[in-house]
Design an enzyme around this catalytic site. Structure first.
Site, mmCIF file in Angstrom:
data_model
loop_
_atom_site.group_PDB
_atom_site.id
_atom_site.type_symbol
_atom_site.label_atom_id
_atom_site.label_comp_id
_atom_site.label_asym_id
_atom_site.label_seq_id
_atom_site.Cartn_x
_atom_site.Cartn_y
_atom_site.Cartn_z
ATOM 1 N N GLU A 91 -15.820 3.539 9.835
ATOM 2 C CA GLU A 91 -15.489 3.647 8.439
ATOM 3 C C GLU A 91 -15.127 2.536 7.842
ATOM 4 O O GLU A 91 -14.412 1.548 8.509
ATOM 5 C CB GLU A 91 -14.326 4.648 8.289
ATOM 6 C CG GLU A 91 -14.875 6.101 8.899
ATOM 7 C CD GLU A 91 -13.704 7.197 8.173
ATOM 8 O OE1 GLU A 91 -14.405 8.256 8.374
ATOM 9 O OE2 GLU A 91 -12.748 6.972 8.758
ATOM 10 N N CYS A 104 -12.420 -3.235 3.060
ATOM 11 C CA CYS A 104 -11.612 -2.934 3.962
ATOM 12 C C CYS A 104 -12.512 -2.612 5.244
ATOM 13 O O CYS A 104 -13.104 -1.872 5.323
ATOM 14 C CB CYS A 104 -10.637 -1.921 4.056
ATOM 15 S SG CYS A 104 -9.452 -1.460 5.161
ATOM 16 N N LEU A 218 5.117 -4.556 9.913
ATOM 17 C CA LEU A 218 6.636 -4.416 10.308
ATOM 18 C C LEU A 218 6.966 -2.835 10.557
ATOM 19 O O LEU A 218 7.246 -2.610 11.683
ATOM 20 C CB LEU A 218 7.418 -5.105 9.663
ATOM 21 C CG LEU A 218 8.879 -5.571 10.096
ATOM 22 C CD1 LEU A 218 8.616 -6.651 11.231
ATOM 23 C CD2 LEU A 218 9.665 -6.229 8.803
ATOM 24 N N CYS A 336 -4.865 4.154 3.838
ATOM 25 C CA CYS A 336 -4.173 3.436 4.636
ATOM 26 C C CYS A 336 -4.025 4.669 5.841
ATOM 27 O O CYS A 336 -3.283 5.603 5.456
ATOM 28 C CB CYS A 336 -3.056 2.421 4.532
ATOM 29 S SG CYS A 336 -3.444 1.486 3.305
HETATM 30 N N1 SAH Z 1 -3.918 -2.585 13.535
HETATM 31 C C1 SAH Z 1 -3.560 -3.515 12.363
HETATM 32 C C2 SAH Z 1 -4.713 -3.430 11.139
HETATM 33 C C3 SAH Z 1 -4.720 -1.883 10.533
HETATM 34 S S1 SAH Z 1 -4.045 -2.245 8.976
HETATM 35 C C4 SAH Z 1 -2.252 -3.328 11.510
HETATM 36 O O1 SAH Z 1 -1.628 -2.491 12.127
HETATM 37 O O2 SAH Z 1 -1.772 -3.921 10.752
HETATM 38 C C5 SAH Z 1 -3.799 -0.520 8.304
HETATM 39 C C6 SAH Z 1 -2.486 -0.552 7.556
HETATM 40 O O3 SAH Z 1 -2.097 0.856 7.317
HETATM 41 C C7 SAH Z 1 -1.131 -0.946 8.681
HETATM 42 O O4 SAH Z 1 -0.209 -1.539 7.825
HETATM 43 C C8 SAH Z 1 -0.967 0.456 8.993
HETATM 44 O O5 SAH Z 1 0.376 0.484 9.703
HETATM 45 C C9 SAH Z 1 -0.855 1.246 7.921
HETATM 46 N N2 SAH Z 1 -0.902 2.535 7.906
HETATM 47 C C10 SAH Z 1 -1.369 3.178 9.346
HETATM 48 N N3 SAH Z 1 -1.182 4.535 9.038
HETATM 49 C C11 SAH Z 1 -0.483 4.920 7.891
HETATM 50 C C12 SAH Z 1 -0.180 6.096 6.926
HETATM 51 N N4 SAH Z 1 -0.499 7.291 7.501
HETATM 52 N N5 SAH Z 1 -0.067 5.556 5.765
HETATM 53 C C13 SAH Z 1 -0.009 4.506 5.208
HETATM 54 N N6 SAH Z 1 -0.129 3.141 6.132
HETATM 55 C C14 SAH Z 1 -0.473 3.531 7.158
#
Ligand code: SAH
Length: 344
Positions: A91, A104, A218, A336
Site C-alpha cells: 500500500e 507515503c 518515540l 498512520c
Molecule cells: N517503522 C517506521 C516507519 C513507519 S512510520 C516507524 O515506526 O517509524 C508510521 C508511523 O505511524 C510511526 O510513527 C508509527 O508508530 C505510527 N503509527 C503506527 N500505528 C499507528 C496508529 N494506530 N495510529 C497512529 N499512528 C500509528
C-alpha cells in the site's frame, strides 16, 4: 527477460551493454520509464523501430501495476495497492497537503517490529522491498498526477508499512534514485524517513552526507512504557535511541522530529507529558503528536480532543516545538498505522 524498471542509470547501461548502443540511450530509456510513464519500448519514439524490436526480445520494462485505488470521502487522500511480480501487494498513500502532494511509501511487505498499536505488523514480515519497488510507488503516483494535470509528487515520507532501517541498502538506493534528474530530481530535504529507532541504522544514516529529514517513533517517554508498546525497544534502549537522534541532528544540522502516539490512558497522562518534556528539553527537535488511529485488532482508544489539546499545550509551555498530526484517510484505512501487506 531482464526487467529494467527500478534500475538506476548504471544498471540500465549494464543491461544495454550487449546491444552496443550509445551511452545516452540509457538516459533516454530512464526518462521514458520514470518521467513519461512508458510501459513498453513501443512508445519510445526517439529509439529506432529496429532497436525497439531488438530490445524487447530480451528486455522488459516490468512496471508494477495498480491493483486497486481508494479515495477518501474528502478527496484529499488516496490509497493505492500496487501489485508486485511475486503476487504480493503493498500500500502507498497520496496526501494532498496544503504544501503540495505528499506520498507515503512502504519499504517492506509487512513488518516484524511488533508495535502493539500498528496494523502493518499483524501478519509479520513477508519480505523487504527492492529499491525499484519503492521507487515504483512514487513514480506510479507521479504519473497519475501528471496525466490528471494535478502537478507532481512534491514530498515523500518513508512512513508506510515496514521499518526502513531494517532494509537499509534498498531504502538508501531508493532515496538516491529519487534525487536523480532522470526520475523526480527531488531534494533530499523533501524526503522524510521515519524509524522505530534502529540505532545502528540511524548512526549509519548520519554518515551518508545527505540532508535527509529524520523522524523517530518515540511514542513513550521512558524505557518501561516504550517496551510495553514497542517490543523493539528491548533491543534498542531509549537512551541509545535519543543519543543516536542527537548525533544525527548534530551531524546533519537538520531539526529532528519525534513522533509520539497519543493513546488514551496509556501515553497521554500528566506523568508522561512531564517526562517527555524533561527528556527532550534543550534538543534541536520537535514533537509530532499522533492521536492513535483505530486498528480493529488492537483495542487502544484515541484520547478526547481536550486531552490531546492539554498534552500539546503543556509541551508548548515547556518550550518544545510541537504539532499535532492531522489525520488523513482513516475512512479508507490509509491513516498512520492502518497499512498492511496483502497477499492476493
Ligand atoms: N517503522 C517506521 C516507519 C513507519 S512510520 C516507524 O515506526 O517509524 C508510521 C508511523 O505511524 C510511526 O510513527 C508509527 O508508530 C505510527 N503509527 C503506527 N500505528 C499507528 C496508529 N494506530 N495510529 C497512529 N499512528 C500509528
Amino acid at each position: 527477460m531482464t526487467q529494467l524498471f527500478g534500475l538506476g542509470l548504471s544498471g540500465i547501461r549494464a543491461a544495454l551493454a550487449p546491444y552496443r548502443v550509445p551511452a545516452y540511450r540509457a538516459r533516454q530509456i530512464a526518462a521514458w520509464m520514470y518521467q513519461k510513464g512508458a510501459g513498453s519500448f513501443d512508445v519510445m519514439t526517439d529509439l529506432s523501430k529496429a532497436l525497439r524490436a531488438v530490445l524487447s526480445q530480451s528486455l522488459a520494462i516490468g512496471r508494477p501495476h495498480v491493483k486497486d485505488r481508494l479515495i477518501s470521502a474528502d478527496g484529499r487522500t488516496q490509497k493505492f495497492l500496487l501489485g508486485l511480480a511475486d503476487g504480493i501487494a503493498v500500500e502507498t498513500v497520496l496526501m494532498r497537503q496544503p504544501y503540495g502532494n505528499s506520498v507515503c511509501v512502504s519499504t517492506q511487505a509487512g513488518c516484524n517490529m511488533g508495535c502493539a498499536f500498528c496494523a502493518s505488523t499483524l501478519k509479520g514480515l513477508s519480505r523487504n522491498l527492492t529499491s525499484g519497488e519503492i521507487l515504483a510507488q512514487a513514480i506510479v503516483i507521479n504519473d497519475m498526477l501528471r496525466e490528471a494535470d494535478e502537478g507532481k509528487v512534491d514530498t515523500v515520507v518513508i512512513m508506510g508499512s515496514g521499518e526502513p532501517l531494517m532494509n537499509y541498502d534498498n531504502v538508501l538506493e531508493f532515496i538516491h534514485l529519487m534525487h536523480e534528474e532522470y526520475t523526480l530530481g527531488m531534494s533530499y530535504r523533501s524526503i522524510t524517513l521515519s524509524t522505530s529507532g534502529i540505532v545502528e541504522g540511524m548512526r549509519r544514516l548520519a554518515e551518508e552526507g545527505i540532508p535527509l529529514s529524520l523522524s523517530v517513533s518515540l511514542h513513550a517517554p521512558n524505557q518501561s512504557l516504550r517496551e510495553r508498546i514497542m517490543p523493539i525497544a528491548r533491543r534498542y534502549p531509549l537512551a541509545d535511541v535519543i543519543a543516536a537522534a542527537k548525533h544525527y541532528a548534530a551531524v546533519t544540522k537538520r531539526r529532528l522530529t519525534y513522533e509520539y502516539i497519543l493513546i488514551d490512558g496509556v501515553t497521554d497522562g500528566e506523568e508522561q507529558m512531564r517526562e517527555l518534556a524533561d527528556l527532550l528539553h534543550g534538543q534541536l527537535a520537535s514533537v509530532n503528536l499522533i492521536p492513535i488511529n483505530p486498528v480493529a485488532q488492537r483495542g487502544f482508544l484515541r484520547p478526547s480532543p481536550e486531552r490531546i489539546a492539554r498534552f500539546e499545550r503543556y509541551l508548548a509551555r515547556r518550550r518544545i516545538a510541537v504539532t499535532v498530526r492531522r489525520e488523513m484517510g482513516a475512512d479508507i484505512q490509509a491513516a498512520c498505522g492502518q497499512l498492511r501487506n496483502k497477499h492476493l
